[in-house]
Design an enzyme around this catalytic site. Structure first.
Site, PDB file in Angstrom:
ATOM      1  N   GLU A 498      38.096  -0.694  24.318  1.00 36.58           N
ATOM      2  CA  GLU A 498      37.321  -0.054  25.378  1.00 36.58           C
ATOM      3  C   GLU A 498      37.923  -0.352  26.744  1.00 36.58           C
ATOM      4  O   GLU A 498      37.868   0.472  27.648  1.00 36.58           O
ATOM      5  CB  GLU A 498      35.854  -0.487  25.316  1.00 36.58           C
ATOM      6  CG  GLU A 498      35.126  -0.057  24.039  1.00 36.58           C
ATOM      7  CD  GLU A 498      35.245   1.427  23.729  1.00 36.58           C
ATOM      8  OE1 GLU A 498      35.392   2.227  24.664  1.00 36.58           O
ATOM      9  OE2 GLU A 498      35.215   1.787  22.536  1.00 36.58           O
ATOM     10  N   HIS A 501      40.468   2.179  27.689  1.00 38.62           N
ATOM     11  CA  HIS A 501      39.892   3.357  28.359  1.00 38.62           C
ATOM     12  C   HIS A 501      39.593   3.029  29.829  1.00 38.62           C
ATOM     13  O   HIS A 501      39.816   3.850  30.716  1.00 38.62           O
ATOM     14  CB  HIS A 501      38.574   3.751  27.699  1.00 38.62           C
ATOM     15  CG  HIS A 501      38.707   4.380  26.347  1.00 38.62           C
ATOM     16  ND1 HIS A 501      39.479   5.495  26.108  1.00 38.62           N
ATOM     17  CD2 HIS A 501      38.120   4.073  25.160  1.00 38.62           C
ATOM     18  CE1 HIS A 501      39.362   5.838  24.821  1.00 38.62           C
ATOM     19  NE2 HIS A 501      38.548   4.990  24.227  1.00 38.62           N
ATOM     20  N   HIS A 504      42.587   3.285  31.924  1.00 47.37           N
ATOM     21  CA  HIS A 504      42.940   4.693  32.116  1.00 47.37           C
ATOM     22  C   HIS A 504      42.111   5.279  33.272  1.00 47.37           C
ATOM     23  O   HIS A 504      42.606   6.075  34.065  1.00 47.37           O
ATOM     24  CB  HIS A 504      42.661   5.445  30.809  1.00 47.37           C
ATOM     25  CG  HIS A 504      43.427   6.719  30.624  1.00 47.37           C
ATOM     26  ND1 HIS A 504      43.241   7.535  29.538  1.00 47.37           N
ATOM     27  CD2 HIS A 504      44.366   7.343  31.373  1.00 47.37           C
ATOM     28  CE1 HIS A 504      44.041   8.588  29.627  1.00 47.37           C
ATOM     29  NE2 HIS A 504      44.733   8.491  30.733  1.00 47.37           N
TER      30      HIS A 504
HETATM   31 ZN   LIG Z   1      37.948   4.895  22.205  1.00 44.18          ZN
END
Ligand SMILES: [Zn+2]
Length: 707
Positions: A498, A501, A504
């Site tokens: 996680e 992400h 990102h």
């Molecule tokens: Zn994911």
């Protein structure tokens, strides 16, 4: 996973994530904290001031304001220009974006009956709102005329890509349909929105209603005393004094199955899990599944596609059903063969113990742990004392981000939170400038959607002058007061995933909100997060965080080696349960309206059989009636995306290894070429720019033992 609940909606709307473009608050929003951008750092939401009753007026006013803005763009007397049309759309909808973002994040992480009711009321209205924008003929005419002369507009690369993206969004939303077909499409979109919301809410309620309840401690033998005490407390809280309640999670497999020594209890728990949504009663989802599948198939037909999967995949890096079917079916046979070999190993233990039964789905995890214990001479529980939550997060996840990207983190307690367990961190870049705010919401709650996900409260955009406020959500069982939070190996990996992400989102360095952070194709979005999992077992990272919570002693080297060696063990099971769910997701969405069956479970069984993944000891990771990824919206016809992304992930892990691993130069390159670029370019171009070539599949086959 990445659950861009809000992002999906906002991206579909072409709505800006703006918190800075201020429209004058309407009178009905007087005193409503959502009316204007939050004055907290980075426009962090004022959770202490936002009340449930603030959402509906803010939604309604937000839609009204955006429609007004859109009308002004569509009716502008000036000839269409990139600025007065596309950029103006990017700037529109500031209030709606703000309310949607906060609402959907809270409704996922901390819901209640009121929020669920608002969701049910708003989802068809938001679908209609989106249609009012994308099916506006004057607006479409402006976008189309700009698109047709895009080469002569002298746009920079990101702006040109944005114009092309808008053109695609309009076409896919039905802008080219006849007036009559547009009306049909609007009705279908409204139905789909309502049905998906009902499905999502059903799954959570049914999961809560399917908890295992037993009468005695003995039936829970194998679970820790603390876990059994927690089960007693959970039963008491539900008015079942003297009984024991074990909650179920949203996957088919249930964590206690690995521990329960009583086979009857295991079978009872597994049966409760597998029956969810198809056992009759209030929360049965079979009718909803059929209606959703049919409505989506009708939408695809109307838009000129063979089926919904074809419609959905066209906009992904996979591009079409043939390539997805090919990947999944090629892997299914070797994966099931591996699972059968694993089953034989498990059966050998059962037989040696004179168990006298055939290994079933309920027994898999329990006997897997036994084989693991024999083969690697350790069991999962030996690891847990070395995986204390704070150590994992701060000395593991954050530490890796520091070594790779130079990030530093500082916890702050002055910002409001929606639940006292949520933690807030300022994130600083290598040059000392603040990059983002990060929320860590790690514990399971009955009012939280299952699984784990990342989402954003504020998305970065230089056009709007915004920086990221991102959140990670996990579902780690909360220990009794005073006890440490000790994670399983899977939970550790999820924390790293996680956070991939989150990176990102935080590293996003784009102009337009449409392209911010994780606004990339769904079958690409899992790629950076999966790459980040590699650092969980990277020796220099592991040795920094995997320390005994009592003594501070490092995880013993041999235990560490076993963790790594055991990583390939049980891959047959894991790949098979995932492929079975992915194939089901495709099957349901590769039907024409006329092919929609009437018997949900019959269709499911036949599909698994046809595809050669009907191996009863390994049920699909999600069965149809609780498959939220597939029927709630986010990953419909897209559950294959994890494996698709894993090809890029495994190839990237090789790149890091070839280049010396955990080093700033490597992190900075990945950030510059990929993590900071959001959706500003074709996703596979971004990969090629990073890797220097197209991806190869060998590292994935090797990792999953499928060679
Ligand atoms: Zn994911």
């Amino acid at each position: 996973m990445n659950r861009p609940h809000m992002l999906v909606i906002a991206a579909a709307l072409g709505v800006a994530f703006s918190q800075t473009v201020l429209a004058a608050p309407a009178a009905e929003l007087a005193g409503n904290p959502l009316a204007t951008a939050s004055s907290l750092p980075f426009h962090y939401p004022a959770f202490d001031k936002i009340k449930d009753e603030h959402f509906i007026p803010a939604f309604n006013e937000g839609m009204r304001q955006q429609l007004k803005e859109i009308e002004a763009i569509a009716n502008n007397k000036a000839a269409p220009s990139f600025d007065n049309t596309v950029v103006a759309m990017e700037k529109s909808g500031a209030l709606l974006t703000r309310v949607q973002t906060v609402f959907y994040n809270l409704q996922g992480a901390n819901t209640n009956d009121k929020l669920d009711a608002i969701d049910s009321e708003m989802s068809p209205k938001l679908a209609a709102h989106s249609d009012a924008i994308f099916l506006n003929p004057k607006l479409w005419a402006r976008v189309k005329s700009l698109y047709e002369k895009r080469e002569s507009l002298k746009l920079d690369a990101e702006s040109k890509h944005l114009l092309e993206r808008y053109h695609t969004d309009f076409v896919r939303a039905g802008a080219q349909l006849s007036a009559a077909d547009k009306e049909k499409l609007k009705a279908i979109n409204g139905d789909i929105a309502k049905l998906q919301t009902a499905f999502t809410q059903n799954v959570l309620k049914e999961t809560n209603a399917s908890a295992l309840v037993v009468d005695s401690r003995a039936e829970l033998a194998g679970m820790s005393d603390a876990a059994i005490d927690a089960a007693a407390a959970a039963a008491k809280a539900k008015g079942m004094d003297g009984k024991f309640l074990v909650a179920v999670v949203n996957t088919s497999g249930q964590p206690p199955l690995a521990e329960l020594t009583n086979r009857a209890t295991r079978e009872k728990l597994m049966a409760l899990s597998l029956a969810r949504g198809s056992r009759g009663g209030e929360f049965d989802s079979r009718e909803l599944v059929l209606k959703i599948a049919k409505a989506r198939a009708e939408k695809a037909t109307l838009l000129g596609y063979a089926n919904f999967a074809a419609y959905s995949l066209e906009d992904q890096t996979a591009h079409d059903t043939a390539s997805v079917n090919k990947l999944l079916s090629e892997l299914a046979k070797p994966a099931v063969n591996n699972a059968r070999k694993e089953a034989a190993d498990l059966q050998a233990v059962v037989d040696a113990e004179k168990g006298g039964f055939q290994i079933g789905a309920a027994d898999w995890a329990y006997y897997t742990d036994k084989v693991r214990a024999q083969r690697f001479a350790f069991d999962e529980n030996q690891l847990k004392p070395y995986f204390e939550l704070d150590n994992v997060l701060i000395n593991g996840v954050f530490y890796a981000a520091n070594k790779l990207y130079g990030l530093t983190f500082k916890e702050r307690k002055d910002l409001p939170v929606y639940n006292p367990d949520v933690r807030v961190f300022d994130v600083f870049d290598a040059d000392g400038k603040q990059l983002a705010i990060f929320l860590a919401d790690m514990y399971a709650r009955s009012n939280k959607q299952g699984g784990a996900w990342m989402n954003e409260y504020i998305s970065q955009s230089s056009l709007l002058g915004t920086h990221s406020v991102v959140a990670n959500h996990l579902n780690i069982p909360k220990p009794p007061a005073g006890e440490p939070t000790l994670l399983t190996y899977d939970e550790v990996k999820t924390a790293f995933h996680e956070f991939g992400h989150a990176l990102h989102g935080m590293f996003s360095n784009v102009k337009y909100p449409r392209f911010s952070g994780t606004s990339v194709p769904r079958d690409f979005v899992e790629y950076p997060s999966q790459v980040n999992e590699m650092w969980a077992v990277w020796p220099a990272v592991l040795s920094n965080y995997a320390k005994h919570y009592k003594t501070g002693a490092p995880m013993p080297k041999e235990l560490l080696d076993k963790v790594i060696a055991s990583k390939k063990f049980n891959q047959g099971f894991m790949t098979t349960e995932y492929l079975a769910a992915s194939l089901l997701d495709q099957r349901w969405h590769q039907l024409t309206p006329a092919q929609i069956p009437t018997d949900v479970l019959g269709f499911e069984a036949q599909s698994l059989k046809d595809m050669g993944v009907d191996f009863a000891p390994v049920p699909p990771r999600y069965r149809t009636t609780y498959f939220s990824h597939s029927f709630s919206g986010g990953y419909s016809a897209g559950y294959y995306a994890y494996l698709w992304s894993e090809k890029l992930d495994a190839d990237t892990v090789e790149w890091f290894k070839e280049n010396g691993g955990l080093q700033r130069k490597n992190g900075d390159w990945f950030r510059a070429k990929l993590l900071s670029r959001g959706g500003t370019d074709d996703a596979m171009n971004l990969f090629r720019n990073f890797r220097g070539r197209d991806p190869v599949i060998e590292p994935l086959l090797d990792r999953r033992g499928l060679k």
